[in-house]
Scaffold this motif. Structure first.
Motif, short mmCIF file in Angstrom:
data_model
loop_
_atom_site.label_atom_id
_atom_site.label_comp_id
_atom_site.label_asym_id
_atom_site.label_seq_id
_atom_site.Cartn_x
_atom_site.Cartn_y
_atom_site.Cartn_z
N MET A 41 58.36 19.65 90.03
CA MET A 41 58.83 20.60 91.02
C MET A 41 58.06 21.91 90.87
SD MET A 41 62.64 22.07 91.75
CE MET A 41 63.03 20.60 92.67
N THR A 42 57.61 22.44 91.98
CA THR A 42 56.88 23.70 91.99
C THR A 42 57.85 24.85 92.17
OG1 THR A 42 54.97 22.60 92.96
CG2 THR A 42 55.06 25.00 93.14
N ILE A 43 57.79 25.78 91.25
CA ILE A 43 58.63 26.98 91.32
C ILE A 43 57.71 28.18 91.51
CG2 ILE A 43 60.21 28.49 90.05
CD1 ILE A 43 61.52 25.86 90.82
N THR A 44 58.07 29.04 92.45
CA THR A 44 57.34 30.27 92.69
C THR A 44 58.20 31.44 92.24
OG1 THR A 44 56.28 29.29 94.62
CG2 THR A 44 56.26 31.70 94.47
N ILE A 45 57.59 32.37 91.54
CA ILE A 45 58.29 33.59 91.14
C ILE A 45 57.60 34.75 91.83
CG2 ILE A 45 58.90 35.11 89.23
CD1 ILE A 45 59.02 32.54 87.51
N ARG A 46 58.42 35.57 92.50
CA ARG A 46 57.88 36.71 93.23
C ARG A 46 58.85 37.87 93.15
NH1 ARG A 46 60.84 37.48 97.73
NH2 ARG A 46 61.94 35.70 98.64
N PRO A 47 58.36 39.08 93.45
CA PRO A 47 59.29 40.21 93.53
C PRO A 47 60.29 39.98 94.67
CG PRO A 47 57.02 40.99 93.38
CD PRO A 47 56.96 39.50 93.61
N ALA A 48 61.55 40.23 94.41
CA ALA A 48 62.56 40.14 95.46
C ALA A 48 62.39 41.33 96.39
CB ALA A 48 63.96 40.12 94.86
N VAL A 49 62.70 41.12 97.66
CA VAL A 49 62.54 42.15 98.68
C VAL A 49 63.80 42.20 99.54
CG1 VAL A 49 60.01 41.95 98.75
CG2 VAL A 49 61.42 40.53 100.27
N ALA A 50 63.90 43.25 100.36
CA ALA A 50 64.99 43.34 101.31
C ALA A 50 65.01 42.05 102.13
CB ALA A 50 64.81 44.56 102.21
N GLY A 51 66.18 41.50 102.30
CA GLY A 51 66.33 40.21 102.96
C GLY A 51 66.66 39.10 101.97
N PRO B 272 72.06 25.92 87.05
CA PRO B 272 72.16 24.85 86.05
C PRO B 272 71.27 23.65 86.33
CG PRO B 272 74.34 25.60 86.70
CD PRO B 272 73.37 26.30 87.59
N GLY B 273 71.06 23.28 87.56
CA GLY B 273 70.21 22.14 87.89
C GLY B 273 68.75 22.35 87.54
N HIS B 274 68.38 23.57 87.16
CA HIS B 274 66.99 23.88 86.82
C HIS B 274 66.82 24.33 85.37
CE1 HIS B 274 65.53 23.35 90.91
NE2 HIS B 274 66.70 23.84 91.27
N HIS B 275 67.88 24.20 84.57
CA HIS B 275 67.74 24.49 83.14
C HIS B 275 66.80 23.47 82.52
CE1 HIS B 275 71.87 26.73 82.80
NE2 HIS B 275 71.01 27.34 83.59
N GLY B 276 66.00 23.92 81.58
CA GLY B 276 65.08 23.02 80.89
C GLY B 276 63.77 22.78 81.60
N GLU B 277 63.56 23.43 82.74
CA GLU B 277 62.32 23.24 83.51
C GLU B 277 61.30 24.36 83.28
OE1 GLU B 277 63.54 22.92 87.61
OE2 GLU B 277 64.46 20.95 87.29
N GLY B 278 61.63 25.31 82.43
CA GLY B 278 60.71 26.41 82.17
C GLY B 278 60.86 27.58 83.13
N VAL B 279 61.82 27.52 84.03
CA VAL B 279 62.00 28.60 85.01
C VAL B 279 62.38 29.90 84.31
CG1 VAL B 279 63.26 29.36 87.07
CG2 VAL B 279 62.66 26.94 86.80
N ALA B 280 63.34 29.83 83.39
CA ALA B 280 63.78 31.04 82.69
C ALA B 280 62.64 31.68 81.90
CB ALA B 280 64.97 30.74 81.78
N LEU C 139 63.46 43.49 90.70
CA LEU C 139 64.12 42.19 90.79
C LEU C 139 63.08 41.13 91.08
CD1 LEU C 139 66.41 44.37 91.86
CD2 LEU C 139 67.67 42.25 92.18
N LEU C 140 63.17 40.04 90.36
CA LEU C 140 62.29 38.90 90.56
C LEU C 140 63.14 37.70 90.96
CD1 LEU C 140 60.10 39.38 87.38
CD2 LEU C 140 59.46 39.90 89.73
N ILE C 141 62.62 36.88 91.84
CA ILE C 141 63.33 35.71 92.32
C ILE C 141 62.46 34.48 92.11
CG2 ILE C 141 62.55 36.03 94.71
CD1 ILE C 141 65.36 35.08 95.61
N ALA C 142 63.10 33.42 91.62
CA ALA C 142 62.42 32.13 91.45
C ALA C 142 62.89 31.22 92.58
CB ALA C 142 62.77 31.51 90.10
N GLU C 143 61.92 30.60 93.27
CA GLU C 143 62.24 29.74 94.40
C GLU C 143 61.58 28.37 94.23
OE1 GLU C 143 62.55 32.95 98.02
OE2 GLU C 143 60.55 32.33 97.38
N ASP C 144 62.28 27.34 94.72
CA ASP C 144 61.70 26.00 94.72
C ASP C 144 60.76 25.86 95.91
OD1 ASP C 144 63.31 25.50 96.97
OD2 ASP C 144 64.74 24.28 95.85
N GLU C 145 60.17 24.67 96.06
CA GLU C 145 59.18 24.49 97.13
C GLU C 145 59.75 24.62 98.53
OE1 GLU C 145 60.50 20.60 95.42
OE2 GLU C 145 59.24 22.15 94.57
#
Length: 177
Positions: free
Chosen positions: A1-11, A106-114, A61-67
């Motif tokens: 699964m591809t996770i993207t981390i980016r700065p959170a923004v308004a919206g 919880p469904g993404h624990h252990g995937e390296g997201v944290a 603030l940073l947000i992690a998003e799935d594909e």
């Protein structure tokens, strides 16, 4: 699964609040009542509060998003001197930044997201001029304490944290940047 981390923004307020509503209760000690958790989420982790956090120049603030673009985690870094007297007395590194929130669904624990969120949060604090980062973690949350220890944080003190009408005991952890 591809996770993207980016700065959170308004919206991003709704997505951040949705992740917070699921993840905050998981970090609470077993004795925390459902009412206390709900009150904390409503007063500190609502969409309106996230809108305030996003508008605050002293926060990152940073947000992690799935594909699909769905939020699966987030962090919030608060720049500047802590307001809490116990924290100010405990930490050693200045200027400082607080890792105020670090949560993954919880469904993404252990995937390296944290770990990726942590690395980006440390980078954001360093880029803002901080020499150290601190956080508070509940003394009963052994899983989080292990994660923070693996990421270079060491116990430097204790503080209290109000959830509902009960104060919880937290360890204060710190690391250099």
């Amino acid at each position: 699964m591809t996770i993207t981390i980016r700065p959170a923004v308004a919206g991003d307020e709704a997505a951040l609040a949705a992740v917070a509503a699921v993840t905050f209760p998981l970090a609470c000690p077993p004795h925390t009542t459902d009412e206390a958790k709900a009150a904390f989420i409503a007063s500190v982790l609502s969409e309106e509060r996230f809108a305030e956090y996003l508008a605050d120049a002293g926060r990152r603030l940073l947000i992690a998003e799935d594909e699909e673009g769905s939020a699966v985690g987030y962090t919030m870094v608060v720049l500047g001197e802590p307001a809490d007297d116990d924290v100010r007395a405990s930490i050693r590194l200045r200027p400082t930044a607080e890792l105020s929130k670090c949560y993954v669904l919880p469904g993404h624990h252990g995937e390296g997201v944290a770990g990726r969120l942590m690395a980006e949060s440390l980078r954001a604090a360093a880029d803002a001029g901080a020499e150290g980062m601190w956080l508070g973690v509940n003394q009963e949350n052994a899983r989080a304490q292990r994660f923070y220890g693996k990421n270079g944080f060491e116990r430097v003190g204790v503080k209290r944290f109000l959830v509902g009408d009960r104060y919880e005991d937290d360890f204060v952890l710190e690391r250099g940047l």
